[in-house]
Design a protein around this motif. Structure first.
Motif, mmCIF file in Angstrom:
data_model
loop_
_atom_site.group_PDB
_atom_site.id
_atom_site.type_symbol
_atom_site.label_atom_id
_atom_site.label_comp_id
_atom_site.label_asym_id
_atom_site.label_seq_id
_atom_site.Cartn_x
_atom_site.Cartn_y
_atom_site.Cartn_z
ATOM 1 N N VAL A 90 -15.108 10.595 -6.972
ATOM 2 C CA VAL A 90 -15.891 10.769 -5.752
ATOM 3 C C VAL A 90 -15.079 10.319 -4.544
ATOM 4 O O VAL A 90 -15.027 10.993 -3.515
ATOM 5 C CB VAL A 90 -17.206 9.971 -5.832
ATOM 6 N N GLY A 91 -14.441 9.169 -4.657
ATOM 7 C CA GLY A 91 -13.652 8.631 -3.559
ATOM 8 C C GLY A 91 -13.512 7.129 -3.695
ATOM 9 O O GLY A 91 -13.787 6.552 -4.749
ATOM 10 N N PHE A 92 -13.113 6.464 -2.615
ATOM 11 C CA PHE A 92 -12.901 5.017 -2.673
ATOM 12 C C PHE A 92 -13.120 4.409 -1.294
ATOM 13 O O PHE A 92 -13.120 5.103 -0.276
ATOM 14 C CB PHE A 92 -11.474 4.700 -3.138
ATOM 15 N N PHE A 93 -13.345 3.108 -1.289
ATOM 16 C CA PHE A 93 -13.287 2.367 -0.030
ATOM 17 C C PHE A 93 -12.455 1.105 -0.263
ATOM 18 O O PHE A 93 -12.397 0.579 -1.376
ATOM 19 C CB PHE A 93 -14.666 2.062 0.560
ATOM 20 N N GLU A 94 -11.806 0.688 0.777
ATOM 21 C CA GLU A 94 -10.827 -0.399 0.685
ATOM 22 C C GLU A 94 -11.092 -1.408 1.796
ATOM 23 O O GLU A 94 -11.451 -1.031 2.919
ATOM 24 C CB GLU A 94 -9.425 0.191 0.819
ATOM 25 N N ALA A 95 -10.928 -2.680 1.480
ATOM 26 C CA ALA A 95 -11.183 -3.717 2.479
ATOM 27 C C ALA A 95 -10.271 -4.912 2.218
ATOM 28 O O ALA A 95 -9.779 -5.107 1.101
ATOM 29 C CB ALA A 95 -12.639 -4.160 2.434
ATOM 30 N N TYR A 96 -10.049 -5.697 3.266
ATOM 31 C CA TYR A 96 -9.317 -6.959 3.155
ATOM 32 C C TYR A 96 -10.296 -8.090 3.418
ATOM 33 O O TYR A 96 -11.097 -8.032 4.353
ATOM 34 C CB TYR A 96 -8.176 -7.013 4.163
ATOM 35 N N GLY B 17 -7.575 -9.160 -12.095
ATOM 36 C CA GLY B 17 -7.257 -8.127 -11.119
ATOM 37 C C GLY B 17 -7.993 -6.812 -11.226
ATOM 38 O O GLY B 17 -7.994 -6.036 -10.268
ATOM 39 N N LEU B 18 -8.612 -6.509 -12.367
ATOM 40 C CA LEU B 18 -9.254 -5.202 -12.550
ATOM 41 C C LEU B 18 -10.613 -5.356 -13.201
ATOM 42 O O LEU B 18 -10.774 -6.120 -14.157
ATOM 43 C CB LEU B 18 -8.383 -4.285 -13.424
ATOM 44 N N SER B 19 -11.588 -4.606 -12.694
ATOM 45 C CA SER B 19 -12.933 -4.607 -13.269
ATOM 46 C C SER B 19 -13.427 -3.171 -13.399
ATOM 47 O O SER B 19 -13.165 -2.337 -12.520
ATOM 48 C CB SER B 19 -13.909 -5.403 -12.395
ATOM 49 N N PHE B 20 -14.156 -2.914 -14.482
ATOM 50 C CA PHE B 20 -14.726 -1.594 -14.726
ATOM 51 C C PHE B 20 -16.238 -1.757 -14.868
ATOM 52 O O PHE B 20 -16.715 -2.398 -15.801
ATOM 53 C CB PHE B 20 -14.133 -0.975 -15.986
ATOM 54 N N LEU C 35 -19.060 5.314 -13.056
ATOM 55 C CA LEU C 35 -18.075 4.248 -13.260
ATOM 56 C C LEU C 35 -17.505 3.824 -11.917
ATOM 57 O O LEU C 35 -17.077 4.656 -11.117
ATOM 58 C CB LEU C 35 -16.940 4.747 -14.171
ATOM 59 N N LEU C 36 -17.507 2.514 -11.687
ATOM 60 C CA LEU C 36 -16.904 1.950 -10.485
ATOM 61 C C LEU C 36 -15.718 1.098 -10.920
ATOM 62 O O LEU C 36 -15.877 0.149 -11.694
ATOM 63 C CB LEU C 36 -17.915 1.097 -9.714
ATOM 64 N N VAL C 37 -14.525 1.463 -10.455
ATOM 65 C CA VAL C 37 -13.309 0.715 -10.777
ATOM 66 C C VAL C 37 -12.967 -0.171 -9.585
ATOM 67 O O VAL C 37 -12.805 0.322 -8.462
ATOM 68 C CB VAL C 37 -12.136 1.667 -11.096
ATOM 69 N N ILE C 38 -12.864 -1.481 -9.830
ATOM 70 C CA ILE C 38 -12.592 -2.441 -8.764
ATOM 71 C C ILE C 38 -11.225 -3.069 -8.990
ATOM 72 O O ILE C 38 -10.961 -3.620 -10.060
ATOM 73 C CB ILE C 38 -13.660 -3.542 -8.717
ATOM 74 N N ALA C 39 -10.368 -2.958 -7.999
ATOM 75 C CA ALA C 39 -9.044 -3.578 -8.051
ATOM 76 C C ALA C 39 -8.965 -4.655 -6.987
ATOM 77 O O ALA C 39 -9.255 -4.397 -5.820
ATOM 78 C CB ALA C 39 -7.949 -2.534 -7.827
ATOM 79 N N ASN C 40 -8.592 -5.850 -7.400
ATOM 80 C CA ASN C 40 -8.496 -6.984 -6.488
ATOM 81 C C ASN C 40 -7.086 -7.549 -6.556
ATOM 82 O O ASN C 40 -6.611 -7.920 -7.631
ATOM 83 C CB ASN C 40 -9.518 -8.053 -6.886
ATOM 84 N N GLN D 195 -7.268 -11.173 0.197
ATOM 85 C CA GLN D 195 -7.371 -10.249 -0.919
ATOM 86 C C GLN D 195 -7.545 -8.815 -0.422
ATOM 87 O O GLN D 195 -8.273 -8.573 0.539
ATOM 88 C CB GLN D 195 -8.578 -10.610 -1.805
ATOM 89 N N LYS D 196 -6.872 -7.905 -1.100
ATOM 90 C CA LYS D 196 -7.076 -6.476 -0.862
ATOM 91 C C LYS D 196 -7.936 -5.960 -2.007
ATOM 92 O O LYS D 196 -7.563 -6.062 -3.172
ATOM 93 C CB LYS D 196 -5.743 -5.735 -0.829
ATOM 94 N N VAL D 197 -9.104 -5.425 -1.688
ATOM 95 C CA VAL D 197 -10.011 -4.946 -2.721
ATOM 96 C C VAL D 197 -10.249 -3.448 -2.531
ATOM 97 O O VAL D 197 -10.495 -2.978 -1.423
ATOM 98 C CB VAL D 197 -11.350 -5.717 -2.713
ATOM 99 N N THR D 198 -10.166 -2.716 -3.629
ATOM 100 C CA THR D 198 -10.363 -1.264 -3.610
ATOM 101 C C THR D 198 -11.443 -0.905 -4.625
ATOM 102 O O THR D 198 -11.368 -1.323 -5.780
ATOM 103 C CB THR D 198 -9.065 -0.523 -3.948
ATOM 104 N N PHE D 199 -12.422 -0.152 -4.195
ATOM 105 C CA PHE D 199 -13.533 0.258 -5.046
ATOM 106 C C PHE D 199 -13.490 1.782 -5.170
ATOM 107 O O PHE D 199 -13.611 2.489 -4.168
ATOM 108 C CB PHE D 199 -14.868 -0.180 -4.442
#
Length: 431
Positions: free
Chosen positions: A239-245, A326-329, A336-341, A349-353
């Motif tokens: 679908v896409g992603f959003f990223e935040a610090y 660092g990774l959550s599913f 499914l939401l993949v979270i990278a921290n 922290q840079k977090v990407t969902f």
């Protein structure tokens, strides 16, 4: 944007040519360009571009980025007498950090999204106290080396060129092999000394991310993020992603997944009323995996959301696997939401969902999926504020209902070792 504009010009040119030759637009046989034809061409360019933009917005990948001032510090405009940036800096400076654990835990961390790195391309990344050159070779394989050339210190990722499976320094052309860092070519030297090499780092590409292995004791990887999740991802659409610090400790973000009680306070009222219950435990055989099983029962709601989803009660279950720090599913329903921290600094922290769904075809699914991604962002905004403004308590006061949080801290402690880097900031209120 450039590609879409080029396609718009081509389509408009073909359309204007057809309309001219078919007599739909007045033209003089002795002139190639006429005012009616030029006007028609211009209108077709604009219309084609608008249609392409609308199509891309609806059916293309949806992505957006967080606003640190708005999301973490609730600063939407400049406080009196200072700029917005100064207001954010003041909030950071005045915060009491607390006796935080080591700032860089051991594990796999995402340094780039896979889509960010094309073949024969290199990018500079700083994370976990490291300065890295990340490049994709001619074969498509990814390599990670230290960013700075051991010759005279040039940054290999800034202007460096990928040569096959090697990277060439932009300063003097020294060329280093991606897999072991050995220098294989110095254009102006008769011989390459055997000892010349750049340090390399273990990397692993999984779930749409390029990950680097970090270990304070320099140990080799003892585990890898579960690749089995990619089997599920292969049946789904992105679908896409959003990223935040976020200005916080790495553990704050991961601990959120095991803190069941906070869900009712921070997330229960968001979007619509709901009540959460759940548990956290370590995987039976893979101790680097922590598992949160939770569910919520939706309460009666008279809000705007009830208009789109009118069911009075609804129970939804959620299953989250945390693969190291660092990774959550997160599995909720069939999505499914993949979270990278990734720690890009001691307290940053840079977090990407990234959201995946099995339902991506058709106009309705395209719109609903984007709304789901945006609602996920709205929900997580509540966490951003907490993470960026809390202090760390090494000995909190618990009640028995906090047992999932206690279990999570015990599980997370395995990712710290003797030489894990620590951070001892001065008291920010002392001048």
């Amino acid at each position: 944007m450039a590609r879409r504009l080029f396609v718009s010009f081509v389509v408009a040119a073909l359309g204007a040519s057809f309309m001219s030759t078919s007599g739909l637009v007045a033209s003089e046989s002795s002139k190639i360009f006429t005012l009616p034809l030029l006007v028609t061409f211009g209108l077709l360019v604009g219309l084609t571009y608008l249609v392409g933009t609308a199509y891309g917005a609806i059916f293309g990948e949806y992505y957006f980025y967080g606003d640190e001032g708005r999301d973490s510090y609730l600063i939407r405009k400049a406080p009196a007498g200072m700029t917005r940036e100064t207001g954010i800096a003041e909030m950071k400076r005045s915060r009491k950090v607390g006796a935080i654990p080591p700032v860089y835990p051991n594990g796999w961390f995402a340094v780039l999204r896979s889509a960010e790195l094309k073949k024969m391309e290199t990018k500079y990344v700083h994370a976990l106290g490291l300065h890295l050159a990340v490049f994709r070779g001619e074969s498509g394989k990814v390599y990670i080396t230290d960013a700075y050339c051991p010759h005279l210190g040039a940054n290999l990722a800034i202007g460096g060129k990928v040569k096959g499976e090697c990277i060439e320094c932009p300063f003097h052309g020294w060329t280093y092999r991606g897999d072991d860092g050995k220098c294989v070519k110095i254009g102006y030297a008769e011989k390459v000394p055997d000892f010349v090499k750049v340090d390399t780092h273990r990397c692993h590409e999984v779930a749409g991310f390029i990950c680097v292995w970090f270990h304070a004791e320099k140990e080799e990887p003892s585990w890898y993020p579960l690749e089995g999740v990619e089997a599920k991802m292969s049946t789904m659409g992105k679908v896409g992603f959003f990223e935040a610090y976020v200005e916080c400790h790495a553990q704050d973000i991961i601990e959120n997944g095991g803190d069941i009680p906070h869900l009712n306070v921070v997330h229960g009222p968001q979007i619509y009323e709901k009540h959460y219950t759940g548990t956290f435990e370590q995987h039976e055989t893979k101790k680097h995996i922590g598992i949160t099983a939770s569910s919520f029962v939706r309460k009666d709601s008279k809000g705007l959301w009830s208009y789109f989803s009118p069911a009075k009660k609804e129970k939804r279950e959620q299953y989250q696997e945390q693969h190291g720090p660092g990774l959550s599913f997160v599995h909720f329903g069939k999505e499914l939401l993949v979270i990278a921290n990734t720690p890009v600094g001691p307290l940053r922290q840079k977090v990407t969902f990234t959201l995946y769904s099995p339902y991506t075809k058709g106009l309705k699914n395209a719109i609903v999926n984007k709304l789901r991604l945006y609602f996920n962002f709205l929900v997580l905004q509540g966490d951003f504020v907490i993470w960026a403004n809390k202090t760390y308590l090494s000995k909190p006061q618990y009640v028995k209902e906090d047992s999932p949080t206690v279990a999570h801290r015990r599980w997370f402690s395995q990712f710290y070792t003797e030489h894990s880097p620590r951070y001892n900031p001065p008291d920010p209120l002392q001048w």
